[in-house]
Design an enzyme around this catalytic site. Sequence first.
Site, short mmCIF file in Angstrom:
data_model
loop_
_atom_site.label_atom_id
_atom_site.label_comp_id
_atom_site.label_asym_id
_atom_site.label_seq_id
_atom_site.Cartn_x
_atom_site.Cartn_y
_atom_site.Cartn_z
N THR A 64 7.62 16.17 8.24
CA THR A 64 7.43 17.43 8.96
C THR A 64 8.46 18.48 8.55
O THR A 64 8.22 19.67 8.76
CB THR A 64 7.56 17.20 10.48
N ASP A 65 9.57 18.06 7.97
CA ASP A 65 10.67 19.01 7.77
C ASP A 65 10.31 20.10 6.78
O ASP A 65 10.59 21.28 7.00
CB ASP A 65 11.96 18.31 7.37
N SER A 151 21.15 9.77 -0.89
CA SER A 151 21.40 10.99 -1.66
C SER A 151 22.04 12.07 -0.81
O SER A 151 23.01 12.73 -1.22
CB SER A 151 20.10 11.51 -2.29
N ASP A 195 17.29 15.39 5.94
CA ASP A 195 18.32 14.44 5.52
C ASP A 195 19.71 15.06 5.54
O ASP A 195 20.68 14.44 6.02
CB ASP A 195 18.00 13.91 4.12
#
Length: 411
Positions: A64-65, A151, A195
């Site tokens: 969704t981001d 990451s 993230d």
Amino acid sequence: MTNDDVLDDVVGDDDGSPVERAKAALASLRDEGDTSASAVDSPVSAAPTIAVAPGRVNLVGGHTDYNDGLCLPMAVDRHVAVAARPRDDNLLRVSAADFDETAELAPDDDPDGWAAYVAAVARVLREDRPVGGADLAIASDVPTGAGLSSSAALELSVGRALLAVSGRDLPTADLALACWRAEREGVGVECGILDQFSAALCEADSALFLDCRSREFESVPVGAGVGVLVIDTGVSHELTESGYNDRVRECAAALDRLREVADRELDSLRDVDRDLLDAHADALDPMHRRRVRHVVTENERVRRARDALVAGDLDRVGDAMLTAHESLRDDYEVSCPELDAAVELAAETPGVYGARMTGGGFGGSAVALVDGDALDRVARAIRDAAPERVGPDADVFACRPSAGVRLVGEE
């Protein structure tokens, strides 16, 4: 859990912690014969700068981001640690302790592999502020390719360390945005902010309710009686080589089509609700219709899960996780047999509220929300069954919700 407790998890009392391994790697890097003035003049006993950043799991809010949607992640107590000392030139000499590799990076270098993340973060930070050279050493206990966003943890810890040794500072949310740009522009993953914001802004014992459009966020306590299990399938994923960027493009194509048939200004799929989708579903091809349906219903699930978490209703949070996995599997098609098996195994184990794949998919891990009193029993049961049900390389480990990026010793 206090910030000191979080750091105890990272620093540890033995040579195996990420911080201790990063410090040892930095000492070895210095011993390789660097003759720069900063290396010669700086006392060997001077304590290095240490930055740490956590991996993350995502309870609800998958894919969704980058559609300006909602997410509910939490950072976990697996970290990337970066030990750093300044240099008097613009070079970055970097040791990756876990790979036993070293790279020397000039400002315009464009390396591959793990060094690409380091170079990209430095390049973005240097656009707007003086950031000098540094000797860096990296160590991690965040599994790579497991969907825990190693990451982003690398990017945030490198960014915080580089700023610190250059005598610079940056608000944490701004650092997260710089690292997000580094991954998109320097590495080529068309990701959203989930993230990097998780690794930057999460708090101990809490999830992060994140609005990826407004970039507003709220810390939501998860409660002391909640356990978190990660089931790493052992199927590694590499987002730059998987279907991740394909999904980004599919959502963009579906949005273009909806703009055309709805004759409305739609900035992103965040602007699409059930009524609009139902009214124009026939205008979308079946694949695009499934992609949009996932995004629309996933945003709804994030809101429900956030409200349930605030109310302490963990059964409802678990239900949202399970239905999210079904949607990611069927509508978004980013799961795999091993992830499905991990979620099924967790869901049928007494003491588990819910489970879903976490991360971009195409391999990686599932996360399970567990009754804290049953955590050890549940972990043993899943660990015993995982080799046969999930795969021979499956790993199961418990996590605690952790705090975001910081300098070791920072109050």
